[in-house]
Design an enzyme around this catalytic site. Structure first.
Site, PDB file in Angstrom:
ATOM      1  N   GLN A   1       0.826  -1.212   0.000  1.00 35.84           N
ATOM      2  CA  GLN A   1       0.000   0.000   0.000  1.00 35.84           C
ATOM      3  C   GLN A   1       0.863   1.267   0.000  1.00 35.84           C
ATOM      4  OE1 GLN A   1      -3.616  -0.832   0.559  1.00 35.84           O
ATOM      5  NE2 GLN A   1      -3.836   1.088  -0.534  1.00 35.84           N
TER       6      GLN A   1
ATOM      7  N   GLY B   1     -12.339  -0.230   2.894  1.00 35.75           N
ATOM      8  CA  GLY B   1     -12.659  -1.650   2.733  1.00 35.75           C
ATOM      9  C   GLY B   1     -11.556  -2.429   2.042  1.00 35.75           C
ATOM     10  N   ASP B   2     -11.719  -3.734   2.033  1.00 35.20           N
ATOM     11  CA  ASP B   2     -10.890  -4.673   1.268  1.00 35.20           C
ATOM     12  C   ASP B   2     -11.740  -5.954   1.224  1.00 35.20           C
ATOM     13  OD1 ASP B   2      -7.868  -4.819   0.251  1.00 35.20           O
ATOM     14  OD2 ASP B   2      -8.310  -6.778   1.084  1.00 35.20           O
TER      15      ASP B   2
ATOM     16  N   LYS C   1      -2.598  -0.786   6.631  1.00 37.32           N
ATOM     17  CA  LYS C   1      -3.597  -1.813   6.326  1.00 37.32           C
ATOM     18  C   LYS C   1      -4.039  -2.432   7.636  1.00 37.32           C
ATOM     19  CE  LYS C   1      -5.413  -3.731   2.615  1.00 37.32           C
ATOM     20  NZ  LYS C   1      -5.566  -3.185   1.243  1.00 37.32           N
TER      21      LYS C   1
ATOM     22  N   ASN D   1     -16.290  -7.061  -5.365  1.00 37.58           N
ATOM     23  CA  ASN D   1     -16.363  -5.659  -5.790  1.00 37.58           C
ATOM     24  C   ASN D   1     -15.409  -5.344  -6.947  1.00 37.58           C
ATOM     25  OD1 ASN D   1     -14.781  -2.876  -5.263  1.00 37.58           O
ATOM     26  ND2 ASN D   1     -16.974  -2.575  -5.016  1.00 37.58           N
TER      27      ASN D   1
ATOM     28  N   LYS E   1       1.897   1.710  -3.591  1.00 34.25           N
ATOM     29  CA  LYS E   1       0.724   1.992  -4.415  1.00 34.25           C
ATOM     30  C   LYS E   1       0.263   3.438  -4.208  1.00 34.25           C
ATOM     31  CE  LYS E   1      -2.541  -0.992  -3.785  1.00 34.25           C
ATOM     32  NZ  LYS E   1      -3.769  -1.756  -3.456  1.00 34.25           N
TER      33      LYS E   1
HETATM   34  N1  GLU Z   1      -8.203  -2.027  -0.065  1.00 37.73           N
HETATM   35  C1  GLU Z   1      -7.971  -1.178  -1.206  1.00 37.73           C
HETATM   36  C2  GLU Z   1      -6.548  -1.359  -1.701  1.00 37.73           C
HETATM   37  O1  GLU Z   1      -6.034  -2.443  -1.650  1.00 37.73           O
HETATM   38  C3  GLU Z   1      -8.416   0.248  -0.970  1.00 37.73           C
HETATM   39  C4  GLU Z   1      -7.740   0.981   0.139  1.00 37.73           C
HETATM   40  C5  GLU Z   1      -8.350   2.363   0.429  1.00 37.73           C
HETATM   41  O2  GLU Z   1      -9.226   2.814  -0.301  1.00 37.73           O
HETATM   42  O3  GLU Z   1      -7.888   2.955   1.392  1.00 37.73           O
HETATM   43  O4  GLU Z   1      -5.919  -0.462  -2.197  1.00 37.73           O
END
Ligand code: GLU
Length: 448
Positions: free
Chosen positions: A113, A167-168, A128, A243, A116
């Site tokens: 993350q 979410g995830d 996370k 989703n 990303k």
């Molecule tokens: N879980 C999503 C990801 O893997 C979204 C994370 C978010 O919107 O904070 O990037």
């Protein structure tokens, strides 16, 4: 790829300090294997031990989550929040509720993350969280009680300027609603920007629900464009039916591709004339059923397959959108045999290192998750922006912003790969570009 000597030592240290966390090791290894050239170019980062610091989360929180089911039986789950890096902004990243979640899972996701979020160009750090709670088969009331208990501990660690979950897997708008309600109650603050992925009538943003899937399709459209191709008339395979998969299918269809298969953990459906997305949405979003029901309702059009891999279905484009490590070496070889020219990771780390090697060696355009699926978190940052200004944007404007962001991420990866002499290697491009942005900020902030 052999690892740069200094990075080899850092990686050995990561292994020793984080025993047994296989997925975390895998995620770190993939990044360290590609950033060697950037480490050589910037000795000032090495002097400040930037890589060592990036591999160590700023804070790791583990807590007990007790709750009572509908029959009054008591359950004890474990909750996690790993606040990985806040050089670029508040920790940002989702919560995963799935029975397989361990600290190492959350650390791999948090590590990914950070990179990303840096690639989006937006002001968000990385984190996370989640729990080993299994929402499958639980009633609404049970899910609500679990979310309330989870937030009763989590609330003290988060905030719109500190850490902003979303979410995830296993956490959608229903769970975000219950989590937000409990946060609001405990803190007595209507702090919209503390969670993203909220419902549209209480501070949520247009296109957030669609964003990961739409963004992945936009990213792959750019990869195809770079090879002089489009989605038009191409067969596409999407794994998963949650989703990310649903909104990937929707956008691929709008862009002229035909999705011929999708899946869940029970198997996959093959529908050569094209997946009926309305039926998938009804089965998965409303009725919460298994994917086999799709083939039953489509009669002779579609088949339900449980004894083979979805990657054996021939396609030009593959979009793994289920979970980690779902494309191994054999699956990647099957994709190449089936004529696949592009893979975009809608899920986080769905391709194993051996699988990725097969794809790269075969000249497949391979968009890693931290680039291809960044549209979700990018739109979360837009939700934070709208919450901070008490504004809400139209669907069309939000989708335009998402598309521009994905085009920007593609360009950043593509150009960085060229600059470092690895044209077409989106893995190297993504890792180096993201590392450089985080490292620059960490250097500027001093030893903290
Ligand atoms: N879980 C999503 C990801 O893997 C979204 C994370 C978010 O919107 O904070 O990037």
């Amino acid at each position: 790829m052999p690892m740069h000597g200094d990075l080899e030592r850092i990686y050995a240290d990561v292994l020793a300090r984080n025993p047994g966390e296989r997925e975390f090791h895998q995620a770190v290894r993939e990044v360290l294997e590609s950033i060697g050239p950037a480490v050589d170019k910037h000795p000032e980062y090495a002097d400040a031990k930037i890589v060592e610091r990036i591999c160590e989360p700023e804070r790791q929180i583990i807590f007990r989550v007790p709750w009572e089911d509908d029959r009054g039986a008591i359950h004890i789950n474990r909750g996690f929040r790993v606040e990985f890096n806040s050089a670029l902004g508040p920790y940002k990243g989702g919560l995963r509720f799935h029975p397989t979640v361990l600290l190492g899972t959350v650390k791999f996701l948090g590590f990914e993350q950070v990179f990303k979020n840096a690639l989006t160009g937006l002001p968000i750090g990385g984190g996370k969280g989640g729990s080993d709670f299994d929402p499958k088969g639980r009633s609404d009331r049970e899910v609500m009680r679990f979310c309330q208990s989870f937030m009763t501990e989590l609330y003290r660690h988060i905030g719109e300027y500190t850490d902003v979950p979303a979410g995830d897997i296993g956490v959608g708008s229903r769970e975000i609603g219950y989590l937000f309600g409990q946060y609001k109650r405990i803190t007595n603050r209507y702090e919209s920007g503390v969670l993203t992925g909220k419902g549209l009538n209480y501070g949520g943003a247009q296109v957030r629900r669609e964003a990961t899937g739409y963004g992945c399709a936009f990213f792959v459209e750019e990869m195809l464009r770079a090879r002089g191709e489009t989605f038009d008339g191409k067969d596409v395979v999407v794994s998963g039916s949650g989703n990310v998969a649903i909104y990937t299918i929707e956008k691929v269809h709008q862009l002229g591709g035909r999705v011929v298969a999708c899946s869940d953990s029970s198997g996959f459906v093959h529908d050569p004339k094209g997946i009926d997305l309305e039926l998938i949405k009804d089965l998965k979003e409303v009725r919460r059923e298994r994917i086999g029901a799709y083939a039953e309702e489509r009669g002779g059009e579609a088949t339900f397959v449980t004894d083979r891999s979805v990657w054996e279905v021939p396609c030009a484009v593959a979009l793994p959108s289920a979970t980690q490590n779902e494309i191994d070496e054999a699956d990647a070889a099957a994709l190449v045999r089936g004529g696949c020219i592009a893979v975009g990771e809608g899920a986080n780390m769905p391709t194993t290192p051996a699988g990725a090697r097969v794809l790269l060696e075969a000249g497949v355009s391979f968009g890693p998750g931290k680039a291809a699926n960044a549209g979700g978190v990018a739109t979360s940052a837009l939700e934070m922006q709208q919450n901070a200004s008490r504004d809400s944007w139209s669907f069309a404007h939000s989708e335009e912003r998402l598309r521009d962001i994905m085009i920007g991420i593609h360009a950043r990866c593509f150009e960085t790969a060229e600059e470092y002499g690895m044209p077409g290697n989106y893995v190297a491009g993504a890792n180096i570009a993201a590392y450089a942005r985080v490292a620059e900020a960490m250097l500027a902030l001093g030893l903290v």
